[in-house]
Design an enzyme around this catalytic site. Structure first.
Site, PDB file in Angstrom:
ATOM      1  N   LYS A 113      43.297  39.090  26.608  1.00  0.00           N
ATOM      2  CA  LYS A 113      43.673  40.474  26.338  1.00  0.00           C
ATOM      3  C   LYS A 113      44.990  40.775  27.024  1.00  0.00           C
ATOM      4  O   LYS A 113      45.289  40.100  28.012  1.00  0.00           O
ATOM      5  CB  LYS A 113      42.601  41.471  26.802  1.00  0.00           C
ATOM      6  CG  LYS A 113      42.074  41.310  28.227  1.00  0.00           C
ATOM      7  CD  LYS A 113      42.985  41.251  29.404  1.00  0.00           C
ATOM      8  CE  LYS A 113      43.840  42.452  29.689  1.00  0.00           C
ATOM      9  NZ  LYS A 113      44.708  42.245  30.904  1.00  0.00           N
ATOM     10  N   TYR A 141      41.563  48.363  30.068  1.00  0.00           N
ATOM     11  CA  TYR A 141      40.187  48.369  30.609  1.00  0.00           C
ATOM     12  C   TYR A 141      39.586  49.771  30.532  1.00  0.00           C
ATOM     13  O   TYR A 141      38.384  49.929  30.285  1.00  0.00           O
ATOM     14  CB  TYR A 141      40.165  47.858  32.058  1.00  0.00           C
ATOM     15  CG  TYR A 141      40.369  46.375  32.172  1.00  0.00           C
ATOM     16  CD1 TYR A 141      39.287  45.492  32.131  1.00  0.00           C
ATOM     17  CD2 TYR A 141      41.636  45.840  32.308  1.00  0.00           C
ATOM     18  CE1 TYR A 141      39.479  44.125  32.218  1.00  0.00           C
ATOM     19  CE2 TYR A 141      41.840  44.476  32.404  1.00  0.00           C
ATOM     20  CZ  TYR A 141      40.762  43.623  32.354  1.00  0.00           C
ATOM     21  OH  TYR A 141      40.951  42.267  32.441  1.00  0.00           O
TER      22      TYR A 141
HETATM   23  P1  NAD Z   1      50.665  34.035  34.919  1.00  0.00           P
HETATM   24  O1  NAD Z   1      52.082  34.459  34.955  1.00  0.00           O
HETATM   25  O2  NAD Z   1      50.006  33.699  36.205  1.00  0.00           O
HETATM   26  O3  NAD Z   1      50.466  32.785  33.939  1.00  0.00           O
HETATM   27  C1  NAD Z   1      51.162  32.691  32.720  1.00  0.00           C
HETATM   28  C2  NAD Z   1      51.329  31.226  32.369  1.00  0.00           C
HETATM   29  O4  NAD Z   1      52.122  31.141  31.185  1.00  0.00           O
HETATM   30  C3  NAD Z   1      52.048  30.435  33.464  1.00  0.00           C
HETATM   31  O5  NAD Z   1      51.414  29.209  33.642  1.00  0.00           O
HETATM   32  C4  NAD Z   1      53.434  30.229  32.883  1.00  0.00           C
HETATM   33  O6  NAD Z   1      54.033  29.027  33.318  1.00  0.00           O
HETATM   34  C5  NAD Z   1      53.124  30.153  31.391  1.00  0.00           C
HETATM   35  N1  NAD Z   1      54.295  30.449  30.579  1.00  0.00           N
HETATM   36  C6  NAD Z   1      54.682  29.725  29.513  1.00  0.00           C
HETATM   37  N2  NAD Z   1      55.790  30.228  28.979  1.00  0.00           N
HETATM   38  C7  NAD Z   1      56.148  31.274  29.722  1.00  0.00           C
HETATM   39  C8  NAD Z   1      57.222  32.204  29.661  1.00  0.00           C
HETATM   40  N3  NAD Z   1      58.156  32.141  28.713  1.00  0.00           N
HETATM   41  N4  NAD Z   1      57.263  33.191  30.595  1.00  0.00           N
HETATM   42  C9  NAD Z   1      56.315  33.290  31.538  1.00  0.00           C
HETATM   43  N5  NAD Z   1      55.258  32.438  31.640  1.00  0.00           N
HETATM   44  C10 NAD Z   1      55.185  31.438  30.728  1.00  0.00           C
HETATM   45  O7  NAD Z   1      49.876  35.202  34.183  1.00  0.00           O
HETATM   46  P2  NAD Z   1      48.307  35.451  34.173  1.00  0.00           P
HETATM   47  O8  NAD Z   1      47.999  36.547  35.110  1.00  0.00           O
HETATM   48  O9  NAD Z   1      47.585  34.172  34.305  1.00  0.00           O
HETATM   49  O10 NAD Z   1      48.113  36.056  32.699  1.00  0.00           O
HETATM   50  C11 NAD Z   1      48.020  35.212  31.553  1.00  0.00           C
HETATM   51  C12 NAD Z   1      47.223  35.950  30.462  1.00  0.00           C
HETATM   52  O11 NAD Z   1      45.914  36.226  30.948  1.00  0.00           O
HETATM   53  C13 NAD Z   1      47.798  37.277  30.047  1.00  0.00           C
HETATM   54  O12 NAD Z   1      47.542  37.484  28.685  1.00  0.00           O
HETATM   55  C14 NAD Z   1      47.004  38.285  30.850  1.00  0.00           C
HETATM   56  O13 NAD Z   1      46.931  39.556  30.249  1.00  0.00           O
HETATM   57  C15 NAD Z   1      45.650  37.611  30.872  1.00  0.00           C
HETATM   58  N6  NAD Z   1      44.838  37.984  32.055  1.00  0.00           N
HETATM   59  C16 NAD Z   1      43.573  38.396  31.833  1.00  0.00           C
HETATM   60  C17 NAD Z   1      42.787  38.762  32.893  1.00  0.00           C
HETATM   61  C18 NAD Z   1      41.359  39.187  32.666  1.00  0.00           C
HETATM   62  O14 NAD Z   1      40.713  39.613  33.612  1.00  0.00           O
HETATM   63  N7  NAD Z   1      40.847  39.048  31.452  1.00  0.00           N
HETATM   64  C19 NAD Z   1      43.293  38.709  34.190  1.00  0.00           C
HETATM   65  C20 NAD Z   1      44.592  38.268  34.383  1.00  0.00           C
HETATM   66  C21 NAD Z   1      45.372  37.901  33.291  1.00  0.00           C
END
Ligand code: NAD
Length: 370
Positions: free
Chosen positions: A135, A219
């Site tokens: 999401k 949320y």
């Molecule tokens: P994050 O920045 O920690 O991870 C993103 C990943 O994408 C990294 O590994 C990064 O290297 C990769 N990536 C690839 N191409 C990229 C680019 N062009 N720019 C930036 N990153 C790139 O983020 P996150 O917090 O892990 O979030 C990832 C997804 O998960 C999002 O959609 C976020 O909304 C979702 N999320 C959901 C929850 C939940 O509770 N359901 C919690 C946190 C994040």
């Protein structure tokens, strides 16, 4: 009267039973699925994937990690070793399509920045895989629709990572609302927010599609919808963003939005990138049901106040975590050929409402939802 032992025991009993066992169809799904484990390819080895999702597979009955996709070779080596995923099952964004030939992979889980969700979900569907996508589903309703169309064309499933729908306190709260234990719902108040750190993709509209509303306000929106059990017909929204704060150069900080539901219930919702909130309260004619905190990774609390007396129903949290339950759910839906509880259409509904929230706050008027 509520203070009466029988009534309280009944409620507590209900709370205790209200874990995943009460998720609609969950027991049937689990039974029908047997013990077969479907393979997930995890796309994007960032914070959420590596800290919450990947460790949860240890609790899964029908899901396992089969492949990893990352642009960083060190991450593939490190997590491959940690989770026993061989180099033959490591991919990057250029070799992604080769997943089509890997029979160990049934499901692709897209855990990338939001602007990349549509592209990788669609590529996964075209590779003949089922898709779990984080999401918010995508940066626009048009993109969401393309993702749904691609999954349909491939004859594969698409589910959105709404983990709270698999979290026992939230499942119990939904059940208590439907049973009207505090009388018919009159209003809902829910707030979600945190103080965001600078310099990240969430603060770049091109990557995130929007600010707090897309990331954390969703949320509040979800809680209002699943606790009311209704679809909103109108939205009114106001924004408060300090544009001198460098974090908010391209995205909004605070949004207060009200959803009007067909029954007359109003939900007052807060979304914030500059203050901590995590709560949902359903107010009925006789009291309220409160989740506080409502949707963190762990530590939810549920309280019920009826006719002046407050109780905290015992919730069975001994089962799999919300993350494991979510992973198992899609696998079980595939194995038993059912539609997931939160399919692509559910993600699309939220994005349509978020677009209406943005329209309302930008144009300073109420927006009707079709
Ligand atoms: P994050 O920045 O920690 O991870 C993103 C990943 O994408 C990294 O590994 C990064 O290297 C990769 N990536 C690839 N191409 C990229 C680019 N062009 N720019 C930036 N990153 C790139 O983020 P996150 O917090 O892990 O979030 C990832 C997804 O998960 C999002 O959609 C976020 O909304 C979702 N999320 C959901 C929850 C939940 O509770 N359901 C919690 C946190 C994040």
């Amino acid at each position: 009267m509520y203070g009466d032992t029988t009534r309280r025991d009944a409620l507590i009993g209900m709370g205790a039973a209200a874990g995943l066992a009460m998720l609609p169809g969950a027991a049937t799904l689990a039974q029908g699925a047997g013990d077969r484990k479907l393979g997930y390819a995890i796309v994007g080895l960032g914070s959420y994937a590596t800290r919450q999702i990947m460790p949860a597979f240890a609790q899964c009955r029908n899901a396992r990690i089969a492949a990893l996709v990352s642009g960083t070779p060190e991450k593939l080596a490190r997590y491959g070793a940690e989770y026993g995923v061989p180099a033959t099952h490591h991919y990057n964004y250029q070799t992604f399509e080769r997943l089509a030939d890997n029979r160990d992979v049934d499901i692709v889980y897209v855990v990338l920045p939001v602007a990349m969700h549509a592209e990788y979900s669609i590529r996964a569907s075209k590779a003949g895989k089922h898709v779990m996508c984080e999401k918010p589903m995508a940066v626009s309703s048009a993109e969401c629709q393309s993702m749904i169309d691609a999954a349909k064309a491939a004859g594969k499933k698409l589910m959105i990572g709404y983990r709270s729908r698999f979290q026992p306190h939230n499942v119990a709260a939904i059940d208590l609302c439907r049973k009207q234990v505090v009388g018919p719902t009159r209003m809902i108040r829910t707030a979600h927010g945190f103080s965001i750190q600078p310099d990240q993709w969430r603060l770049d509209r091109k990557m995130s599609g929007g600010g707090s509303m897309m990331d954390i306000g969703i949320y509040s929106l979800q809680a209002a919808r699943y606790l009311s059990g209704e679809e909103p017909v109108e939205v009114m929204a106001t924004e408060s963003t300090d544009r001198r704060d460098p974090r908010f150069a391209t995205v909004e900080d605070r949004v207060d939005f009200t959803l009007r539901f067909p029954s007359g219930v109003l939900a007052s919702c807060i979304s914030s990138y500059s203050s901590p909130h995590n709560e949902a309260r359903v107010i009925g004619t006789d009291g309220y049901i409160e989740l506080d905190p409502a949707t963190p990774y762990q530590g939810q609390r549920l309280r019920v106040r009826v006719k002046g007396e407050t109780t905290e129903p015992a919730i069975d949290t001994s089962g799999p975590s919300q993350f494991a339950a979510q992973l198992d759910h899609l696998a079980q839906c595939i194995l038993t050929n059912r539609t997931p509880l939160v399919p692509g259409e559910e993600g699309l509904r939220d994005i349509r409402i978020i677009e209406a929230v943005y329209r309302s706050m930008n144009e300073g008027r109420r927006v009707a939802l079709a």
